[in-house]
Design a protein around this motif. Sequence first.
Motif, mmCIF file in Angstrom:
data_model
loop_
_atom_site.group_PDB
_atom_site.id
_atom_site.type_symbol
_atom_site.label_atom_id
_atom_site.label_comp_id
_atom_site.label_asym_id
_atom_site.label_seq_id
_atom_site.Cartn_x
_atom_site.Cartn_y
_atom_site.Cartn_z
ATOM 1 N N MET A 39 0.841 -1.195 0.000
ATOM 2 C CA MET A 39 0.000 0.000 0.000
ATOM 3 C C MET A 39 0.881 1.251 0.000
ATOM 4 S SD MET A 39 -3.095 0.814 2.681
ATOM 5 C CE MET A 39 -2.055 1.046 4.126
ATOM 6 N N ILE A 40 0.367 2.303 -0.643
ATOM 7 C CA ILE A 40 0.993 3.619 -0.603
ATOM 8 C C ILE A 40 -0.058 4.620 -0.146
ATOM 9 C CG2 ILE A 40 2.212 5.412 -1.892
ATOM 10 C CD1 ILE A 40 2.815 3.226 -4.016
ATOM 11 N N ASP A 41 0.233 5.327 0.938
ATOM 12 C CA ASP A 41 -0.618 6.416 1.407
ATOM 13 C C ASP A 41 0.119 7.733 1.193
ATOM 14 O OD1 ASP A 41 -2.656 4.777 2.219
ATOM 15 O OD2 ASP A 41 -2.189 4.889 4.358
ATOM 16 N N GLU A 42 -0.543 8.679 0.552
ATOM 17 C CA GLU A 42 0.022 10.016 0.361
ATOM 18 C C GLU A 42 -0.724 10.993 1.263
ATOM 19 O OE1 GLU A 42 1.069 13.301 -3.134
ATOM 20 O OE2 GLU A 42 -0.287 11.624 -3.595
ATOM 21 N N LEU A 43 0.030 11.698 2.107
ATOM 22 C CA LEU A 43 -0.525 12.724 2.977
ATOM 23 C C LEU A 43 -0.144 14.075 2.382
ATOM 24 C CD1 LEU A 43 0.796 10.266 4.859
ATOM 25 C CD2 LEU A 43 -0.125 11.667 6.698
ATOM 26 N N LYS A 44 -1.140 14.876 2.021
ATOM 27 C CA LYS A 44 -0.854 16.173 1.415
ATOM 28 C C LYS A 44 -1.947 17.147 1.805
ATOM 29 C CE LYS A 44 0.202 18.432 -2.990
ATOM 30 N NZ LYS A 44 0.302 18.259 -4.460
ATOM 31 N N SER A 45 -1.562 18.246 2.461
ATOM 32 C CA SER A 45 -2.573 19.193 2.923
ATOM 33 C C SER A 45 -1.939 20.533 3.263
ATOM 34 C CB SER A 45 -3.286 18.639 4.160
ATOM 35 O OG SER A 45 -4.277 19.562 4.610
ATOM 36 N N ILE A 46 -2.758 21.577 3.164
ATOM 37 C CA ILE A 46 -2.377 22.885 3.689
ATOM 38 C C ILE A 46 -3.299 23.272 4.844
ATOM 39 C CG2 ILE A 46 -1.357 23.701 1.527
ATOM 40 C CD1 ILE A 46 -3.976 25.232 0.992
ATOM 41 N N SER A 47 -4.122 22.306 5.289
ATOM 42 C CA SER A 47 -5.055 22.547 6.397
ATOM 43 C C SER A 47 -4.782 21.575 7.537
ATOM 44 C CB SER A 47 -6.506 22.374 5.926
ATOM 45 O OG SER A 47 -7.394 22.419 7.037
ATOM 46 N N PRO A 48 -4.416 22.068 8.722
ATOM 47 C CA PRO A 48 -4.177 21.169 9.855
ATOM 48 C C PRO A 48 -5.384 20.296 10.206
ATOM 49 C CG PRO A 48 -3.342 23.368 10.333
ATOM 50 C CD PRO A 48 -4.133 23.478 9.057
ATOM 51 N N ASP A 49 -6.595 20.762 9.865
ATOM 52 C CA ASP A 49 -7.791 19.976 10.174
ATOM 53 C C ASP A 49 -7.778 18.622 9.478
ATOM 54 O OD1 ASP A 49 -8.731 22.045 11.722
ATOM 55 O OD2 ASP A 49 -10.038 22.864 10.159
ATOM 56 N N ASP A 50 -7.007 18.500 8.394
ATOM 57 C CA ASP A 50 -6.971 17.247 7.638
ATOM 58 C C ASP A 50 -6.149 16.163 8.326
ATOM 59 O OD1 ASP A 50 -8.523 18.370 5.657
ATOM 60 O OD2 ASP A 50 -6.848 18.827 4.325
ATOM 61 N N TYR A 51 -5.324 16.537 9.294
ATOM 62 C CA TYR A 51 -4.423 15.536 9.880
ATOM 63 C C TYR A 51 -4.115 15.744 11.357
ATOM 64 C CZ TYR A 51 -0.990 19.268 9.499
ATOM 65 O OH TYR A 51 -0.346 20.456 9.629
ATOM 66 N N ILE A 52 -4.750 16.730 11.992
ATOM 67 C CA ILE A 52 -4.360 17.132 13.340
ATOM 68 C C ILE A 52 -4.473 15.986 14.355
ATOM 69 C CG2 ILE A 52 -6.646 17.954 14.078
ATOM 70 C CD1 ILE A 52 -3.223 19.682 14.719
ATOM 71 N N GLY A 53 -5.412 15.046 14.114
ATOM 72 C CA GLY A 53 -5.575 13.928 15.045
ATOM 73 C C GLY A 53 -4.459 12.903 14.954
ATOM 74 N N GLY A 54 -3.750 12.891 13.824
ATOM 75 C CA GLY A 54 -2.628 11.971 13.649
ATOM 76 C C GLY A 54 -3.041 10.509 13.746
ATOM 77 N N PHE A 55 -2.075 9.693 14.125
ATOM 78 C CA PHE A 55 -2.288 8.248 14.234
ATOM 79 C C PHE A 55 -1.954 7.839 15.667
ATOM 80 C CE2 PHE A 55 -1.037 9.393 9.957
ATOM 81 C CZ PHE A 55 -1.973 8.749 9.157
ATOM 82 N N PRO A 56 -2.972 7.844 16.555
ATOM 83 C CA PRO A 56 -2.733 7.471 17.960
ATOM 84 C C PRO A 56 -2.188 6.050 18.068
ATOM 85 C CG PRO A 56 -4.896 8.482 17.670
ATOM 86 C CD PRO A 56 -4.357 8.193 16.292
#
Length: 279
Positions: A39-56
């Motif tokens: 699998m390939i996951d691409e993380l791309k954003s200019i908004s913290p709301d898209d990733y702020i929770g992260g991966f607990p």
Amino acid sequence: MAIRHIKQIIQSHPSSDGDGVKIQRVHGFNNNSFSPFLMIDELKSISPDDYIGGFPPHPHRGIETLTYMLNGHFQHKDHMGNVGELRDGGAQWMSAGKGVIHSEMPMMTDGSLHGFQIWINLPAAKKMQPAQYTDFQPEMITEKVLGDNNLVRLISGDLTIQGETIKGPLQQTGVPTAIADWQAAKGKQFTSCLNPDFQAMLYVYKGAIEVEGQTVSTGQLALLDHGEGLAITSNEDSGVLLLAGIPINEPVVHYGPFVMNSMEEIEQAVQDYQQGQLV
């Protein structure tokens, strides 16, 4: 020399993982042409709301992960006591082996976040080995300048370019791979010799490229056929991940964060995690 052609193009699709992190994903758990990658996951954003929770904190068994950041930081913590924070251009590798529990927190720099996490399968003989972790800051990544605005960054394995073999910082993995990032202006070329036993794929994260007359655009993954030679031209200013490795010809059973060879092994992994015996 036989030049590799494209045999299939796969479009990435929007998804989410962790605590609602938005990603673009391509997976091939049951696609033999993907192996040894999963699998390939691409993380791309200019908004913290898209990733702020992260991966607990969450578990894994049976895989390796390679995280590579173009822009932004990425913090890793695991049950072994490892703490690593990538800077722009750095990479980190983790072999879950028999079990790991870790957390991952992406952090924006200069108003943007852009990176990748690649899942790599482990052969059955190595799925129950102890977990391992290491990281590589940007200055540790091997770079080869092919000309003006034409750069290869090699993270894993060896790659022969223009008759010269270069070595990436990541060499000790569960299965031989060559993983690189090609960054080029419009009209540039990249040619390489690959191990003919490797399966190879190209993920375009910026622009568009041409491989033997076929175009691959942003967000698309091209699976390549076998051969030794690879020749790519950038139709626009482009960024491309090259993923190549020895295929693992074994059954793949995937359930959430676990990838094993049978459903019985998956059930054991779940039971071990629930009973606190995964690691």
